[in-house]
Design a protein around this motif. Structure first.
Motif, short mmCIF file in Angstrom:
data_model
loop_
_atom_site.label_atom_id
_atom_site.label_comp_id
_atom_site.label_asym_id
_atom_site.label_seq_id
_atom_site.Cartn_x
_atom_site.Cartn_y
_atom_site.Cartn_z
N TYR A 525 0.93 -1.26 0.02
CA TYR A 525 0.01 0.06 0.01
C TYR A 525 0.87 1.22 0.04
O TYR A 525 1.86 1.51 0.66
CB TYR A 525 -1.03 0.19 1.38
N THR A 540 -2.75 0.55 -4.31
CA THR A 540 -1.95 -0.77 -3.85
C THR A 540 -1.37 -1.16 -4.88
O THR A 540 -1.81 -1.23 -6.15
CB THR A 540 -3.24 -1.87 -3.34
N VAL A 630 -6.20 -7.94 1.26
CA VAL A 630 -6.34 -6.83 1.52
C VAL A 630 -7.72 -6.18 2.00
O VAL A 630 -8.48 -7.10 1.90
CB VAL A 630 -5.76 -5.84 0.51
#
Length: 817
Positions: A525, A540, A630
C-alpha cells in the motif's frame, strides 16, 4: 496581411473570455511569445451573451478560491487596461421553496463560512428589504452573499485581451485554425487560414491551448484529445426599462429554475430548465458569429409563468428581448482544465457550463501557473480534464447527458444524487447477477456500480433527501454483515494498471513512496507523490512476478493515474497497460470470509500461507482466481481477481455457497461507511495533490530509506523533521441523529479551523463520521486532541469526538486474525 509569426511559444485557440484570460495570465508570468487566434471576433461565440453573474461560492474550497480570484481581478482590470468591465458587487440572494432546499442552502452557507466567504442566513423580511419586488409566498429560507457581483462579459474579455496585448501577446481575429500538426504525443504547430480564405500559414509552437468553447470538442479531435462537451440552448428574457428601478442583488429561485439580474433599469430573467435542449448535434455552422438561436417560447413559458408570480412587476413590464443562445455543457457540470491525457503539450480550458465569466479569471490564473511551472498550483481534481473517460467523447452519449446537465445546475443537489441520463455504458461482469439480487446502481466514470441492495418488495430506486435516505437501513444491514459475518461486493470498476518490463522494479521505486523490492505475491500500500510531498495517487501495488506489477487505483482516477505514470517513464524500460476490463473483482469481507473461501476452494487461506498483504493464485469452483488479502473496510477479507470470462461462474459459486452462512451482497455505500469508521482515506476528498503525505497520516507508507531516490523524497524527509503542519483528524458526532457528507465546518475551541473532507454514517460506532484537516504547526498530537471540537451542521454546532487513530479497531487486529 495577417503578419502572423512562423513560431510561437504557445498558440491559444479561441477568443472568448477563457482564451483571453489564459493569454492575460501567461503574459503576467512573463511569457511574451503568446499568440491567440480567434476564428471570427473576440467574444462572438458564447461570451457576448452571457448573463455576467459573478458569484464567489462554489462546491469546493479550491473552486471557490478561483471564483474569488476572478472577482478581485475584474475589480482591478479597468484601472490596468482602461476598459470598463462593469464589475460591481451587488450581492446575491438564494431562496428556498421547500424544506429540502432550505437545508441545502443552509448547508451551503455553513460551507461558505469554512471557505472564508461572507454569508448570512436571512429572514423573509430581510429578503423583502433587499429585493422589494419579490412575492414571498412559499419561501421557507434564504441566504445572502453580500459580496457577489455582476459584470459586462464582453468588456471583461476585451479588458483581458488588452492586458495580454500590453505585455506582448499577439491577439488576432478572423484567423481559423484548420489543422493541428502532431508528431506522436507532441503537437509541433498549427495551420491557419484567414476568414475570407485569402491567406494560409503555419505557426510552429511548443504548446497549444484549446479555449474553443463550444467548438472545444471538435478542436480537441484535431489535436487528438478528448474534450467531452455539448452545446445546449440557453434562454433568458430582458424587460423594457422599468420606471424607478434601482440596483438590486441577483436573485436566484432554483426551485423555479430561475435567476433575476437587474441591469441598467431592466430585469434579465434567465432559466436552467430541468430538461434542456441540445443544439448543433450535427456540428456548429461554420458561419456562426454573434448568432441567436430560434425562439422557443413554449419551452420557456412554464418558467415565465412562475416568474410573473414571484416578481409581479414582470407582468407590467414589456419584454424587450427574448434571447436564445448556445452554451456548452460537460457530462458532470464541471469545466475542463489542464494537460490533456492523450498529448504531452496540449492544454484545455473549455466547457464552462454557464459559469464562464465568474470562472475565467481563476481558471486562466490556475492554468497559466500549471503551464509555467509544470506542476498544478493546487488540487484541481474537480476540473482536471484527465477525469474524463475516453467513451465520454461519444457523440450520442454527450447528446443524451446534456439533456440533464443544464438543469442540474438548479436541481436539488442531494447527497448521493445519481445522473439519470446516458446510463449503462460500462458494466462489470457481475452486472446482471447483481441486478437480479436487487442491486440499485450508481454511476462513476461511466461504470454501473451496485450502491445498495433493495429488500424484497422494496422499490429499488433512490428517494433523495438531506436526512436519512430510503436505503439507510439497507446499507446499515450490509455494514453489519461485513462487521459480524460475511459480505460480498463488486470492485471490478477499480482501475488496474499493469507495469511490466526489465526496469519495472526500478521504475516503481522511482515513482512511488513504497518499497517495491519485494517477493512476488507481496502487496504494497503506497502513494505516488509530487515534488512537494503531495499525493498524486493512492494505490495498492501487487508484485506479480520479477518483471510485472499490478497497480490498483480508484475507478475515477485510473486514466489520470496512468497518464501521470506515463509522464514519469523517461528512459525506464517498462510497458504500462490498462487491464481494468480484463478482470472482475469480488471482495469477500467479514469475520467468516475465510470460512466461505475454504468452502469453495482447495487453497489454504491461513496466516501462515496467505498473511495480510499477500496474494496467491487459487482454484475456485471450477475456475481460477488471484486472491489478494487486503481490505478497505477494516475486516478480514480478500479481493478476488477473476478473468472476465470466468467471473460469472465464480460469482455463482460464492453466492450459492454463502447461502447457508448468511452471505449478504453489499454496495459501495457500505464500503464508504465502513472505511470511514476505520479512518481510511479517500483520494480526491481526504487526500489530494496538495495534501502532504505526512500531514495525511500516511508517512508510514513512505520508505525514505529504501535505498533509492523517489519523487517527493526530500519533501517527505523535511516534513518528518518539522512535523505535520496539518493533521487529518477523524470525528464522530456525539448526537446520533445529524448526517455528515463533506465540507461541513470544523470548529476547534469555538473557532472555524477547517472543514470535513469526507463524511458518512458509522453504523457500528453509532454516529455520523467525518475526516478533516486541523492546522497544527508546532503542535504535538496530544495538543490537537486536547481541544474541544464541534461540526457545523446546517448552522447548528454539534459536539464531536476527535481521534488521530482509527476509532474502529485502531490496532487492525481484525484484519490480521
Amino acid at each position: 496581411m495577417s503578419n502572423l509569426p512562423s513560431k510561437a511559444r504557445v498558440v491559444i485557440i479561441g477568443g472568448g473570455v477563457i482564451g483571453c484570460s489564459v493569454a492575460y495570465h501567461l503574459t503576467k508570468k512573463g511569457w511574451n511569445d503568446v499568440v491567440l487566434l480567434e476564428r471570427k471576433q473576440l467574444t462572438s461565440g458564447t461570451t457576448w451573451h452571457a448573463a455576467g453573474l459573478i458569484a464567489q461560492l462554489r462546491a469546493t474550497k479550491n473552486m471557490t478560491k478561483l471564483a474569488k480570484y476572478s472577482q478581485e481581478l475584474y475589480g482591478t482590470l479597468e484601472e490596468e487596461t482602461g476598459v470598463a468591465t462593469g464589475f460591481k458587487r451587488v450581492g446575491s440572494i438564494t431562496v428556498a421553496l421547500t424544506e429540502e432546499r432550505r437545508e441545502e442552502i443552509y448547508r451551503q452557507a455553513a460551507m461558505a463560512r469554512s471557505f472564508g466567504v461572507e454569508v448570512e442566513e436571512i429572514s423573509n423580511e430581510r429578503v423583502q428589504e433587499l429585493y422589494p419586488h419579490i412575492n414571498l409566498d412559499g419561501i421557507k429560507g434564504a441566504v445572502y452573499l453580500p459580496l457577489d457581483g455582476q459584470g459586462d462579459p464582453g468588456n471583461i474579455a476585451h479588458a483581458l485581451a488588452k492586458g495580454a496585448r500590453q505585455r506582448g501577446a499577439l491577439v488576432r481575429e478572423r484567423i481559423k485554425v484548420t489543422e493541428i500538426v502532431k508528431d506522436g504525443r507532441t503537437v509541433t504547430g498549427v495551420n491557419w487560414a484567414s476568414d475570407d480564405g485569402s491567406e494560409t500559414g503555419h505557426i510552429a509552437c511548443d504548446m497549444v491551448v484549446n479555449c474553443a468553447g463550444m467548438w472545444g470538442h471538435e478542436v480537441g479531435k484535431m489535436a487528438g484529445v478528448n474534450v467531452p462537451l455539448q452545446a445546449c440552448e440557453h434562454f433568458y428574457i430582458v424587460t423594457e426599462n422599468i420606471q424607478g428601478m434601482t440596483q438590486l442583488p441577483v436573485l436566484r429561485v432554483p426551485d423555479e429554475y430561475a435567476y433575476y439580474k437587474e441591469d441598467a433599469g431592466k430585469i434579465l430573467l434567465g432559466a436552467f430548465e430541468p430538461e434542456s435542449k441540445p443544439w448543433a448535434m450535427e456540428g456548429i455552422p461554420d458561419s456562426f458569429e454573434f448568432d441567436q438561436l430560434q425562439e422557443d417560447f413554449d419551452h420557456f413559458e412554464p418558467i415565465l409563468e412562475k416568474a410573473v408570480e414571484r416578481v409581479p412587476l414582470l407582468a407590467e413590464a414589456g419584454i424587450h428581448t427574448f434571447f436564445n443562445g448556445p452554451e456548452s455543457f460537460t457530462p458532470d457540470d464541471a469545466y475542463h482544465l489542464g494537460l490533456a491525457p492523450e498529448m504531452d503539450n496540449v492544454w484545455v480550458a473549455a466547457g464552462f457550463n454557464s459559469i464562464g465569466i465568474q470562472s475565467a479569471g481563476g481558471a486562466g490564473m490556475a492554468l497559466a501557473d500549471w503551464m509555467d511551472s509544470g506542476e498544478k498550483p493546487f488540487d484541481l481534481g474537480d476540473v482536471d480534464i484527465s477525469r474524463m473517460q475516453p467513451f465520454q467523447g461519444n457523440k450520442q452519449y454527450l447528446i443524451e447527458r446534456s439533456k440533464e446537465t443544464l438543469g442540474l445546475l438548479y436541481a436539488d443537489h442531494f447527497p448521493y444524487r445519481q445522473k439519470a441520463t446516458a446510463r449503462g455504458v460500462r458494466r462489470t461482469p457481475f452486472h446482471q447477477h447483481l441486478l437480479d439480487q436487487g442491486a440499485v446502481m450508481g454511476e462513476l466514470a461511466g461504470w454501473e456500480r451496485a450502491n445498495w441492495f433493495a429488500n424484497e418488495g422494496q422499490d429499488p430506486a433512490y428517494e433523495y433527501t438531506w436526512k436519512r435516505q430510503n436505503w439507510f437501513e439497507n446499507s446499515a444491514a450490509e455494514h453489519r454483515a461485513i462487521r459480524e459475518n460475511v459480505g460480498m461486493y463488486d470492485m471490478s470498476s477499480f482501475g488496474k494498471i499493469r507495469v511490466e518490463g526489465p526496469d519495472a522494479q526500478a521504475f516503481m521505486n522511482y515513482i512511488g513512496g513504497g518499497d517495491y523490492a519485494v517477493d512476488a505475491g507481496k502487496i504494497v500500500y503506497t502513494q505516488f507523490l509530487n515534488r512537494t510531498g503531495g499525493i498524486e495517487a493512492d494505490v495498492t501495488v501487487t508484485r506479480l512476478s520479477e518483471t510485472a506489477y499490478l497497480v490498483v487505483t480508484p475507478a475515477a482516477t485510473r486514466l489520470a493515474d496512468q497518464t501521470w505514470m506515463m509522464r514519469q517513464k523517461g528512459n525506464f524500460n517498462v510497458v504500462i497497460t490498462d487491464v481494468t476490463a480484463g478482470e472482475g473483482v469480488l471482495a469477500v469481507m467479514g469475520p467468516n470470509a475465510r470460512k466461505l473461501l475454504q468452502a469453495v476452494s482447495p487453497a489454504t487461506f491461513t496466516n501462515d500461507v496467505n498473511p495480510f498483504g499477500t496474494a496467491q493464485n487459487i482454484e475456485i469452483g471450477m475456475g481460477l482466481a488471484r486472491a489478494h488479502r487486503v481490505t478497505y473496510v477494516g475486516e478480514l477479507g480478500w479481493e478476488l481477481y477473476v478473468s472476465s470470462d470466468m467471473a460469472g461462474h465464480v460469482f455463482e459459486t460464492l453466492h450459492e455457497a454463502g447461502q447457508d452462512m448468511g452471505l449478504k451482497l453489499c454496495g459501495m455505500h457500505m464500503m464508504d461507511s465502513a472505511r470511514m469508521e476505520k479512518g481510511f482515506r479517500h483520494f480526491g476528498h481526504d487526500i489530494t495533490c496538495e495534501d502532504h503525505v505526512v500531514d495525511a497520516g500516511l508517512g508510514f507508507a513512505v520508505k525514505v530509506d529504501k535505498g533509492s531516490d523517489f519523487i517527493g523524497r526530500e519533501a517527505v524527509i523535511a516534513r518528518k523533521e518539522t512535523g505535520p503542519q496539518n493533521r487529518l483528524v477523524q470525528f464522530r458526532l456525539t448526537d446520533p441523529e445529524p448526517m455528515l457528507y463533506h465540507n461541513e465546518p470544523v470548529l476547534r475551541d469555538g473557532e472555524i479551523v477547517g472543514y470535513l473532507s469526507s463524511g458518512n454514517y458509522g453504523h457500528t460506532l453509532g454516529g455520523a463520521m467525518g475526516l478533516g484537516y486541523v492546522p497544527c504547526a508546532g503542535e504535538k498530537a496530544a495538543d490537537v486532541l486536547a481541544s474541544s471540537y464541534e461540526i457545523d451542521v446546517m448552522g447548528t454546532r454539534v459536539k464531536a469526538e476527535a481521534s488521530l487513530k482509527p476509532m474502529y479497531d485502531p490496532k487492525s487486529e481484525r484484519v490480521k486474525v
